[in-house]
Design a protein around this motif. Structure first.
Motif, PDB file in Angstrom:
ATOM      1  N   ARG A 380     -33.122  12.038  36.644  1.00  0.00           N
ATOM      2  CA  ARG A 380     -33.668  10.689  36.519  1.00  0.00           C
ATOM      3  C   ARG A 380     -35.171  10.681  36.286  1.00  0.00           C
ATOM      4  NH1 ARG A 380     -30.353   8.875  41.763  1.00  0.00           N
ATOM      5  NH2 ARG A 380     -28.381   8.245  40.795  1.00  0.00           N
ATOM      6  N   SER A 381     -35.849  11.735  36.708  1.00  0.00           N
ATOM      7  CA  SER A 381     -37.309  11.692  36.729  1.00  0.00           C
ATOM      8  C   SER A 381     -37.985  12.584  35.702  1.00  0.00           C
ATOM      9  CB  SER A 381     -37.816  12.098  38.124  1.00  0.00           C
ATOM     10  OG  SER A 381     -37.199  11.361  39.138  1.00  0.00           O
ATOM     11  N   ILE A 382     -37.326  13.627  35.222  1.00  0.00           N
ATOM     12  CA  ILE A 382     -38.009  14.656  34.447  1.00  0.00           C
ATOM     13  C   ILE A 382     -38.596  14.128  33.133  1.00  0.00           C
ATOM     14  CG2 ILE A 382     -35.951  15.439  33.223  1.00  0.00           C
ATOM     15  CD1 ILE A 382     -38.852  17.603  34.564  1.00  0.00           C
ATOM     16  N   LEU A 383     -37.983  13.114  32.528  1.00  0.00           N
ATOM     17  CA  LEU A 383     -38.484  12.588  31.250  1.00  0.00           C
ATOM     18  C   LEU A 383     -39.309  11.315  31.411  1.00  0.00           C
ATOM     19  CD1 LEU A 383     -35.385  13.226  28.941  1.00  0.00           C
ATOM     20  CD2 LEU A 383     -37.492  14.555  29.115  1.00  0.00           C
ATOM     21  N   ARG A 384     -39.587  10.917  32.659  1.00  0.00           N
ATOM     22  CA  ARG A 384     -40.388   9.710  32.891  1.00  0.00           C
ATOM     23  C   ARG A 384     -41.852  10.116  33.007  1.00  0.00           C
ATOM     24  NH1 ARG A 384     -37.354   6.014  37.315  1.00  0.00           N
ATOM     25  NH2 ARG A 384     -39.133   4.688  36.776  1.00  0.00           N
ATOM     26  N   ILE A 385     -42.567   9.941  31.923  1.00  0.00           N
ATOM     27  CA  ILE A 385     -43.966  10.342  31.840  1.00  0.00           C
ATOM     28  C   ILE A 385     -44.854   9.174  32.268  1.00  0.00           C
ATOM     29  CG2 ILE A 385     -45.757  11.324  30.365  1.00  0.00           C
ATOM     30  CD1 ILE A 385     -43.315  13.091  30.642  1.00  0.00           C
ATOM     31  N   GLY A 386     -45.912   9.486  33.014  1.00  0.00           N
ATOM     32  CA  GLY A 386     -46.854   8.435  33.400  1.00  0.00           C
ATOM     33  C   GLY A 386     -46.992   8.332  34.892  1.00  0.00           C
ATOM     34  N   LYS A 387     -46.568   7.223  35.467  1.00  0.00           N
ATOM     35  CA  LYS A 387     -46.783   6.983  36.896  1.00  0.00           C
ATOM     36  C   LYS A 387     -45.874   7.860  37.748  1.00  0.00           C
ATOM     37  CE  LYS A 387     -43.509   3.148  37.598  1.00  0.00           C
ATOM     38  NZ  LYS A 387     -42.882   3.648  38.825  1.00  0.00           N
ATOM     39  N   VAL A 388     -46.289   7.996  39.009  1.00  0.00           N
ATOM     40  CA  VAL A 388     -45.499   8.762  39.959  1.00  0.00           C
ATOM     41  C   VAL A 388     -44.211   8.006  40.279  1.00  0.00           C
ATOM     42  CG1 VAL A 388     -45.439   9.727  42.294  1.00  0.00           C
ATOM     43  CG2 VAL A 388     -47.561   9.794  40.968  1.00  0.00           C
ATOM     44  N   VAL A 389     -43.096   8.705  40.199  1.00  0.00           N
ATOM     45  CA  VAL A 389     -41.796   8.117  40.527  1.00  0.00           C
ATOM     46  C   VAL A 389     -41.626   8.199  42.040  1.00  0.00           C
ATOM     47  CG1 VAL A 389     -39.311   8.248  40.186  1.00  0.00           C
ATOM     48  CG2 VAL A 389     -40.866   8.861  38.318  1.00  0.00           C
ATOM     49  N   SER A 390     -41.371   7.096  42.682  1.00  0.00           N
ATOM     50  CA  SER A 390     -41.201   7.097  44.136  1.00  0.00           C
ATOM     51  C   SER A 390     -39.846   7.689  44.497  1.00  0.00           C
ATOM     52  CB  SER A 390     -41.306   5.675  44.687  1.00  0.00           C
ATOM     53  OG  SER A 390     -40.190   4.896  44.263  1.00  0.00           O
ATOM     54  N   TRP A 391     -39.731   8.118  45.753  1.00  0.00           N
ATOM     55  CA  TRP A 391     -38.457   8.652  46.208  1.00  0.00           C
ATOM     56  C   TRP A 391     -37.361   7.594  46.136  1.00  0.00           C
ATOM     57  CZ3 TRP A 391     -37.121  13.558  47.031  1.00  0.00           C
ATOM     58  CH2 TRP A 391     -38.138  14.507  47.216  1.00  0.00           C
ATOM     59  N   ARG A 392     -37.724   6.338  46.382  1.00  0.00           N
ATOM     60  CA  ARG A 392     -36.735   5.259  46.301  1.00  0.00           C
ATOM     61  C   ARG A 392     -36.199   5.132  44.884  1.00  0.00           C
ATOM     62  NH1 ARG A 392     -35.478   0.779  49.328  1.00  0.00           N
ATOM     63  NH2 ARG A 392     -37.097   1.323  50.821  1.00  0.00           N
ATOM     64  N   GLU A 393     -37.127   5.169  43.906  1.00  0.00           N
ATOM     65  CA  GLU A 393     -36.693   5.075  42.504  1.00  0.00           C
ATOM     66  C   GLU A 393     -35.874   6.288  42.104  1.00  0.00           C
ATOM     67  OE1 GLU A 393     -39.983   2.758  39.975  1.00  0.00           O
ATOM     68  OE2 GLU A 393     -40.746   4.509  41.032  1.00  0.00           O
ATOM     69  N   ALA A 394     -36.335   7.474  42.521  1.00  0.00           N
ATOM     70  CA  ALA A 394     -35.655   8.703  42.128  1.00  0.00           C
ATOM     71  C   ALA A 394     -34.238   8.757  42.687  1.00  0.00           C
ATOM     72  CB  ALA A 394     -36.446   9.906  42.615  1.00  0.00           C
ATOM     73  N   LEU A 395     -34.077   8.183  43.856  1.00  0.00           N
ATOM     74  CA  LEU A 395     -32.748   8.179  44.472  1.00  0.00           C
ATOM     75  C   LEU A 395     -31.864   7.073  43.926  1.00  0.00           C
ATOM     76  CD1 LEU A 395     -33.765   8.927  48.170  1.00  0.00           C
ATOM     77  CD2 LEU A 395     -32.541  10.460  46.619  1.00  0.00           C
TER      78      LEU A 395
END
Length: 398
Positions: A380-395
């Motif tokens: 879910r996170s590896i291709l999201r460039i830019g802001k920090v992905v929160s643990w809530r979003e990543a989960l």
């Protein structure tokens, strides 16, 4: 059109690339050579300069040397071994004490007495040896004067001994076991922390340079994740093996370590538990690294993992002096604390085979479950460039 790469081969290719990239770095080679030299040099220096229990006092004996054998036998019996050498005369004996060649010189006096000449004071242990030897020789002389054979008397009374039956006998290897336990705790803490961060930093580096987009055009995210974890983990395992082999070999060669079987068992157990502990944290570090786009942001997502490793370290370090205590007994069953506490308990000789098997099974089960969760976060996170992905979003939570 080329045939698709099998999952195993894809993971193997990524792992090989990660391994060769790490070990080919000049800084990696130089730093490890220095550390290995420091480990071996430190152990050799300790064996050469540390004071041991086998230090023997040197006693000079002037005149009749019949007391020499009694002094040596008494010293060995009381745990204060001595070496006895003849001295030419009183003045020569005093000169040898003054120069430090003798710890004490015994000069005969009248009526079977002796004068003990020493530099400053006579240690209590050495005084006990000399007093007991003098008493024994005087008694043997008195018995002989009365027509009693001292040898026959000794044989007749030889059975009057005290046998100690200790309910909790001391472990003669305890000191070495404690040293091995401390080394295991420190090494595992450093290796898991350091190589876990290597995984996270490697993920961020590929993500920030957009290399990951090229890699994911031919590989699945899970293949890339596990290839990176296995490759970097192999580097850590090789490094830890080199440290352990160098330390154990130097310890056994110099006599610092005498528990050969225990030392080799601890080394093998440490390597195995490193694999389990690293796998547990590496997949989470990879997930944490995939959630940021800059290396300076890694600590923001990896800090919970770092805090957990520090807690593991302090719980293990506090258990070194009492490896069979309640804290160690309870936490050693709980992953990931097992990864650092079980090698400690194995080194201390308090881990049962059942506990070893069950804790390994628990670590494998929990690591497998976390790897599935980490793979979802990574995807879910590896291709999201830019802001920090929160643990809530990543989960995947809103």
């Amino acid at each position: 059109m080329s045939a698709p790469v099998s999952p195993a081969r894809a993971i193997g290719l990524v792992a090989r690339r990660e391994f060769l990239t790490q070990v080919a770095k000049k800084s990696f080679v130089i730093s490890n050579v220095i550390i290995l030299l420091a480990i071996v040099g430190g152990i050799v220096a300790y064996s050469l300069f540390s004071g041991g229990d086998e230090d023997r006092a040197t006693v000079g004996l002037v005149g009749d040397q019949s007391l020499a054998a009694v002094l040596v036998a008494t010293g060995d019996a009381t745990g204060t071994p001595v070496d006895v050498v003849p001295a030419a005369d009183e003045q020569a004996a005093r000169d040898q004490v003054g120069s430090g060649d003798l710890d004490v010189a015994l000069i005969p006096g009248t009526g079977g007495s002796v004068t003990a000449v020493t530099e400053s004071e006579l240690s209590s242990g050495l005084r006990t040896v000399i007093d007991a030897a003098m008493m024994q020789q005087a008694q043997a002389g008195a018995l002989a004067a009365q027509g009693v054979d001292p040898a026959e008397l000794a044989a007749a009374t030889g059975g009057a001994v005290v046998t100690v039956d200790a309910l909790d006998p001391p472990d003669p290897e305890k000191g070495q076991r404690v040293a091995l336990s401390v080394a295991v705790v420190v090494l595992l803490y450093m290796q898991i922390m350091m190589f876990g961060m290597y995984v996270a930093m490697g993920v961020v580096e590929e993500k920030s340079s957009r290399v990951v987009e090229l890699l994911l055009s031919t590989l699945r995210p899970l293949q890339l994740l596990w290839g990176k974890v296995i490759g970097i983990g192999a580097v850590g395992l090789v490094q830890l093996t080199a440290y352990g082999v160098a330390g154990v070999a130097a310890g056994l060669a110099t006599g610092v370590l005498t528990v050969t079987g225990t030392a080799l068992g601890v080394l093998a157990g440490t390597l195995g538990w490193f694999v389990l502990g690293f796998a547990f944290f590496a997949v989470l570090y990879a997930a944490a690294g995939s959630m940021v786009s800059r290396q300076e942001d890694v600590n923001a997502t990896a800090s919970p993992l770092m805090v957990l490793i520090v807690i593991m370290f302090f719980s293990a370090f506090s258990s070194v002096s009492n490896p069979d205590g309640t804290l160690s007994n309870v936490l050693s069953w709980i992953p990931p604390f097992s990864a650092i506490l079980m090698p400690l308990r194995i080194a201390a000789g308090v881990a049962s085979p059942v506990q070893v098997v069950v804790t390994i099974a628990l670590m494998l089960a929990v690591t497998a479950a976390l790897s599935v969760l980490a793979a979802k976060i990574y995807q879910r996170s590896i291709l999201r460039i830019g802001k920090v992905v929160s643990w809530r979003e990543a989960l995947g939570r809103s």
